[in-house]
Structures are given as structure tokens and as C-alpha cells.
Design a protein around this motif. Sequence first.
Motif, PDB file in Angstrom:
ATOM      1  N   ALA A   1       0.840  -1.199   0.000  1.00 41.63           N
ATOM      2  CA  ALA A   1       0.000   0.000   0.000  1.00 41.63           C
ATOM      3  C   ALA A   1       0.878   1.254   0.000  1.00 41.63           C
ATOM      4  CB  ALA A   1      -0.930  -0.002   1.219  1.00 41.63           C
ATOM      5  N   ALA A   2       2.026   1.167   0.679  1.00 41.84           N
ATOM      6  CA  ALA A   2       2.949   2.304   0.730  1.00 41.84           C
ATOM      7  C   ALA A   2       3.766   2.421  -0.546  1.00 41.84           C
ATOM      8  CB  ALA A   2       3.886   2.154   1.928  1.00 41.84           C
ATOM      9  N   LYS A   3       4.109   1.288  -1.167  1.00 35.80           N
ATOM     10  CA  LYS A   3       4.907   1.285  -2.384  1.00 35.80           C
ATOM     11  C   LYS A   3       4.462   0.122  -3.259  1.00 35.80           C
ATOM     12  CE  LYS A   3       7.871   2.789  -5.168  1.00 35.80           C
ATOM     13  NZ  LYS A   3       7.585   4.061  -5.812  1.00 35.80           N
TER      14      LYS A   3
ATOM     15  N   VAL B   1       6.676  -7.967  -4.146  1.00 37.59           N
ATOM     16  CA  VAL B   1       7.492  -8.236  -2.963  1.00 37.59           C
ATOM     17  C   VAL B   1       8.600  -9.211  -3.334  1.00 37.59           C
ATOM     18  CG1 VAL B   1       7.521  -9.226  -0.650  1.00 37.59           C
ATOM     19  CG2 VAL B   1       5.611  -7.780  -1.367  1.00 37.59           C
ATOM     20  N   LYS B   2       9.808  -8.813  -3.010  1.00 35.85           N
ATOM     21  CA  LYS B   2      10.989  -9.642  -3.287  1.00 35.85           C
ATOM     22  C   LYS B   2      11.377 -10.455  -2.057  1.00 35.85           C
ATOM     23  CE  LYS B   2      15.766  -9.124  -4.802  1.00 35.85           C
ATOM     24  NZ  LYS B   2      16.791  -8.154  -5.176  1.00 35.85           N
ATOM     25  N   GLU B   3      11.299  -9.819  -0.875  1.00 36.35           N
ATOM     26  CA  GLU B   3      11.731 -10.482   0.355  1.00 36.35           C
ATOM     27  C   GLU B   3      11.097  -9.799   1.556  1.00 36.35           C
ATOM     28  OE1 GLU B   3      15.931 -11.861   2.449  1.00 36.35           O
ATOM     29  OE2 GLU B   3      15.975 -10.272   0.957  1.00 36.35           O
ATOM     30  N   VAL B   4      10.831 -10.581   2.592  1.00 33.79           N
ATOM     31  CA  VAL B   4      10.317 -10.049   3.853  1.00 33.79           C
ATOM     32  C   VAL B   4      11.161 -10.618   4.980  1.00 33.79           C
ATOM     33  CG1 VAL B   4       8.338  -9.915   5.408  1.00 33.79           C
ATOM     34  CG2 VAL B   4       7.960  -9.983   2.948  1.00 33.79           C
TER      35      VAL B   4
ATOM     36  N   VAL C   1      10.057  -4.487  -5.603  1.00 36.85           N
ATOM     37  CA  VAL C   1      10.513  -4.037  -6.915  1.00 36.85           C
ATOM     38  C   VAL C   1       9.318  -3.363  -7.578  1.00 36.85           C
ATOM     39  CG1 VAL C   1      11.434  -4.732  -9.157  1.00 36.85           C
ATOM     40  CG2 VAL C   1      12.139  -5.954  -7.082  1.00 36.85           C
ATOM     41  N   ASP C   2       9.503  -2.086  -7.970  1.00 35.49           N
ATOM     42  CA  ASP C   2       8.390  -1.350  -8.579  1.00 35.49           C
ATOM     43  C   ASP C   2       8.289  -1.638 -10.080  1.00 35.49           C
ATOM     44  OD1 ASP C   2      10.287   0.265  -9.874  1.00 35.49           O
ATOM     45  OD2 ASP C   2       9.930   2.011  -8.611  1.00 35.49           O
ATOM     46  N   ALA C   3       7.322  -1.009 -10.731  1.00 37.18           N
ATOM     47  CA  ALA C   3       7.057  -1.254 -12.157  1.00 37.18           C
ATOM     48  C   ALA C   3       8.235  -0.857 -13.048  1.00 37.18           C
ATOM     49  CB  ALA C   3       5.800  -0.502 -12.577  1.00 37.18           C
ATOM     50  N   LYS C   4       9.093   0.035 -12.567  1.00 40.91           N
ATOM     51  CA  LYS C   4      10.259   0.466 -13.337  1.00 40.91           C
ATOM     52  C   LYS C   4      11.490  -0.388 -13.056  1.00 40.91           C
ATOM     53  CE  LYS C   4       8.731   5.254 -13.574  1.00 40.91           C
ATOM     54  NZ  LYS C   4       9.047   6.642 -13.223  1.00 40.91           N
ATOM     55  N   GLY C   5      11.329  -1.414 -12.193  1.00 40.32           N
ATOM     56  CA  GLY C   5      12.447  -2.291 -11.864  1.00 40.32           C
ATOM     57  C   GLY C   5      13.334  -1.773 -10.749  1.00 40.32           C
TER      58      GLY C   5
ATOM     59  N   LEU D   1      10.469   4.433   4.069  1.00 40.68           N
ATOM     60  CA  LEU D   1      10.375   3.966   2.691  1.00 40.68           C
ATOM     61  C   LEU D   1      11.600   4.521   1.973  1.00 40.68           C
ATOM     62  CD1 LEU D   1       8.886   2.790   0.201  1.00 40.68           C
ATOM     63  CD2 LEU D   1       7.636   4.933   0.069  1.00 40.68           C
ATOM     64  N   ASN D   2      12.513   3.635   1.610  1.00 42.65           N
ATOM     65  CA  ASN D   2      13.782   4.062   1.018  1.00 42.65           C
ATOM     66  C   ASN D   2      14.079   3.300  -0.250  1.00 42.65           C
ATOM     67  OD1 ASN D   2      14.644   5.859   3.197  1.00 42.65           O
ATOM     68  ND2 ASN D   2      14.819   3.969   4.385  1.00 42.65           N
ATOM     69  N   ARG D   3      14.647   4.005  -1.206  1.00 50.96           N
ATOM     70  CA  ARG D   3      15.105   3.365  -2.441  1.00 50.96           C
ATOM     71  C   ARG D   3      16.361   2.584  -2.133  1.00 50.96           C
ATOM     72  NH1 ARG D   3      16.667   5.213  -7.840  1.00 50.96           N
ATOM     73  NH2 ARG D   3      17.180   3.273  -8.878  1.00 50.96           N
ATOM     74  N   ASP D   4      16.413   1.346  -2.565  1.00 54.64           N
ATOM     75  CA  ASP D   4      17.575   0.496  -2.384  1.00 54.64           C
ATOM     76  C   ASP D   4      18.489   0.715  -3.575  1.00 54.64           C
ATOM     77  OD1 ASP D   4      19.374  -1.380  -1.541  1.00 54.64           O
ATOM     78  OD2 ASP D   4      17.993  -3.067  -1.635  1.00 54.64           O
ATOM     79  N   TRP D   5      19.636   1.316  -3.351  1.00 47.15           N
ATOM     80  CA  TRP D   5      20.537   1.713  -4.441  1.00 47.15           C
ATOM     81  C   TRP D   5      21.480   0.621  -4.869  1.00 47.15           C
ATOM     82  CZ3 TRP D   5      19.300   5.983  -6.948  1.00 47.15           C
ATOM     83  CH2 TRP D   5      18.507   6.907  -6.287  1.00 47.15           C
ATOM     84  N   PHE D   6      21.483  -0.517  -4.162  1.00 43.67           N
ATOM     85  CA  PHE D   6      22.446  -1.569  -4.488  1.00 43.67           C
ATOM     86  C   PHE D   6      21.772  -2.782  -5.031  1.00 43.67           C
ATOM     87  CE2 PHE D   6      24.343   0.972  -1.143  1.00 43.67           C
ATOM     88  CZ  PHE D   6      25.465   1.394  -1.782  1.00 43.67           C
TER      89      PHE D   6
END
Length: 109
Positions: A56-58, A62-65, A83-87, A104-109
Motif C-alpha cells: 500500500a505504501a509502495k 514483494v521480493k523479500e520479507v 521491486v516497482d514497475a520500473k524495476g 520507505l527508502n530506495r535500495d541503491w544496491f
Amino acid sequence: MNKILPYVLSSLLIASSLLQPAWADDDDEDDMQKMEQMVKAFGLISQQEAQTKALAAKPGVVKEVELERRKFRDGWDYEVEIVDAKGKEWEVTLDAKTGKVNSLNRDWF
């Protein structure tokens, strides 16, 4: 020839150990059982509820919990990788007791 033999044997031993078949283990299943036990023992929201709130937030897939104990204060958090629609990969951190989104943070790695 005698000086080279130990190196050849060592190389063969190392090569043969690398060619061993990979055995499936049930670590993931054990982790899931441990997580379910902790959810019940500590009165936390379920993994499925955490996924629903994180999506709901993003929105995405879901890749992992993971359920993790907080480092600097009492309590537990779910870390949900999405993983969002843009990958692009995102990490949503939720309070495991209330389900409130803490970050809510973008994972850069």
C-alpha cells in the motif's frame, strides 16, 4: 616432478570440491517457522499483513520479507523489499506490532 605433485594434487582437490552438487536445504522453511513462532509469541502482525501494508505504501512486487529486532530501541520491524514497475528496488520498514510504515527508502544496491 616430485616438487610439482603436491601442487597438482591440491589443485585437483580444490577443483573436485567446487564441482560437488548443490544440496537443497530447508533453511528458508526453518526461517519461516521461526518467524511464525515469533509473530505469535510477541503479538506481531503476520508476514502477509506486513506485505499488504508495504505494498500500500509502495506498489510493486514483494521480493523479500524479513522480521528483525530493532538495534537502538525495543521492538521488532518488518523489512519488506519491493521491486516497482520500473524495476527499481525499495525497502519498506514497518513496525511489526502496529503495522505502521516507519520508512520507505530506495535500495541503491
